[in-house]
Design a protein around this motif. Structure first.
Motif, PDB file in Angstrom:
ATOM      1  N   LYS A   1      43.138  45.885  38.240  1.00 51.87           N
ATOM      2  CA  LYS A   1      43.804  46.795  37.309  1.00 51.87           C
ATOM      3  C   LYS A   1      43.666  48.230  37.770  1.00 51.87           C
ATOM      4  CE  LYS A   1      43.245  44.052  33.128  1.00 51.87           C
ATOM      5  NZ  LYS A   1      42.624  43.984  31.802  1.00 51.87           N
ATOM      6  N   ASP A   2      44.602  49.071  37.331  1.00 56.30           N
ATOM      7  CA  ASP A   2      44.512  50.501  37.594  1.00 56.30           C
ATOM      8  C   ASP A   2      43.282  51.074  36.922  1.00 56.30           C
ATOM      9  OD1 ASP A   2      46.849  50.714  39.049  1.00 56.30           O
ATOM     10  OD2 ASP A   2      48.076  51.245  37.315  1.00 56.30           O
ATOM     11  N   GLU A   3      42.728  52.104  37.543  1.00 60.22           N
ATOM     12  CA  GLU A   3      41.641  52.840  36.914  1.00 60.22           C
ATOM     13  C   GLU A   3      42.206  53.593  35.713  1.00 60.22           C
ATOM     14  OE1 GLU A   3      38.197  53.611  37.401  1.00 60.22           O
ATOM     15  OE2 GLU A   3      38.357  51.700  38.434  1.00 60.22           O
TER      16      GLU A   3
ATOM     17  N   ASP B   1      38.529  38.276  40.065  1.00 60.02           N
ATOM     18  CA  ASP B   1      38.554  38.695  38.668  1.00 60.02           C
ATOM     19  C   ASP B   1      39.737  39.641  38.471  1.00 60.02           C
ATOM     20  OD1 ASP B   1      38.191  39.916  36.169  1.00 60.02           O
ATOM     21  OD2 ASP B   1      36.030  40.204  36.469  1.00 60.02           O
ATOM     22  N   PRO B   2      40.680  39.339  37.573  1.00 61.68           N
ATOM     23  CA  PRO B   2      41.848  40.204  37.361  1.00 61.68           C
ATOM     24  C   PRO B   2      41.499  41.639  36.972  1.00 61.68           C
ATOM     25  CG  PRO B   2      42.100  38.123  36.182  1.00 61.68           C
ATOM     26  CD  PRO B   2      40.716  38.154  36.753  1.00 61.68           C
ATOM     27  N   CYS B   3      40.329  41.830  36.369  1.00 56.92           N
ATOM     28  CA  CYS B   3      39.906  43.192  36.008  1.00 56.92           C
ATOM     29  C   CYS B   3      39.742  44.075  37.247  1.00 56.92           C
ATOM     30  CB  CYS B   3      38.599  43.154  35.225  1.00 56.92           C
ATOM     31  SG  CYS B   3      38.783  42.420  33.583  1.00 56.92           S
ATOM     32  N   LEU B   4      39.409  43.462  38.385  1.00 58.75           N
ATOM     33  CA  LEU B   4      39.220  44.231  39.609  1.00 58.75           C
ATOM     34  C   LEU B   4      40.543  44.713  40.199  1.00 58.75           C
ATOM     35  CD1 LEU B   4      36.458  42.071  41.308  1.00 58.75           C
ATOM     36  CD2 LEU B   4      36.180  44.231  40.089  1.00 58.75           C
TER      37      LEU B   4
END
Length: 162
Positions: free
Chosen positions: A13-15, A8-11
C-alpha cells in the motif's frame, strides 16, 4: 504456488500522506525520489534568492551547488520529517569546496533558509551536533547528517537569511 501469495498486502500500500502538506505548495516535493528532491530544492532556492536580488551563478565544480554573491554555497533542503517538527539534512561533507551551507526548510506554508559557515559546520561535527551518516560511530566516510529545524539550527550557529 505463486510467490506473490506470501506477500502481506499491507506492504504494497501507499504510505499515508503527511497531512501537514495536503494543501501545501510543496506537497509534490514530498513524493519525489531523493535525487529529484535535491535538484528541485536547489532550483527553488536559486529562484527565491534571485527574486530577492542575490546574484546566483552556477558552481565552478561539483563540490558546491551555486555561487551566491561571490560565495560558494552548498544547498541542503528538506521537508518536515513525518510525525516530527524536524528536517533531515543529509550528505554534509566538510571536506568539499564550499564556504557556506544553506539549510533550506520547506515548511508546509513557508520557506526558510538558514546559513552556516564551513568553520561552524566543522565545529558542530567536532562537538557532536552533526552525526556520522554512514557506518556508525567508527566509520570514517566524513559524511554527516543533522536533524533539526530553524530553532535548533540557530542554537548551533546558523543565521536565518530568508
Amino acid at each position: 504456488m505463486n510467490p506473490l501469495d506470501f506477500i502481506d498486502p499491507c506492504l504494497l500500500k501507499d504510505e499515508p500522506e503527511d497531512p501537514r502538506y495536503v494543501d501545501s505548495p510543496f506537497r509534490k516535493l514530498k513524493k519525489l525520489h531523493a535525487k529529484q528532491k535535491g535538484s528541485r530544492y536547489e532550483k527553488i532556492s536559486e529562484q527565491v534568492l534571485v527574486g530577492l536580488g542575490k546574484t546566483v551563478l552556477p558552481p565552478t565544480n561539483t563540490d558546491h551547488d551555486r555561487i551566491v554573491d561571490n560565495v560558494k554555497v552548498e544547498i541542503k533542503g528538506s521537508t518536515l520529517n513525518k510525525n516530527s517538527d524536524n528536517f533531515s539534512f543529509l550528505q554534509i561533507r566538510p571536506d568539499q569546496d564550499y564556504d557556506v551551507m544553506y539549510f533550506c526548510m520547506f515548511y508546509p506554508y513557508k520557506f526558510v533558509i538558514m546559513s552556516m559557515t564551513k568553520d561552524i559546520i566543522i565545529q558542530n561535527i567536532e562537538n557532536g551536533n552533526f552525526s556520522k551518516q554512514h557506518g556508525g560511530k567508527k566509520a570514517e566516510s566524513r559524511t554527516f547528517c543533522y536533524y533539526g529545524n530553524k530553532i535548533t539550527l540557530k542554537e548551533i550557529g546558523a543565521v536565518q537569511i530568508i
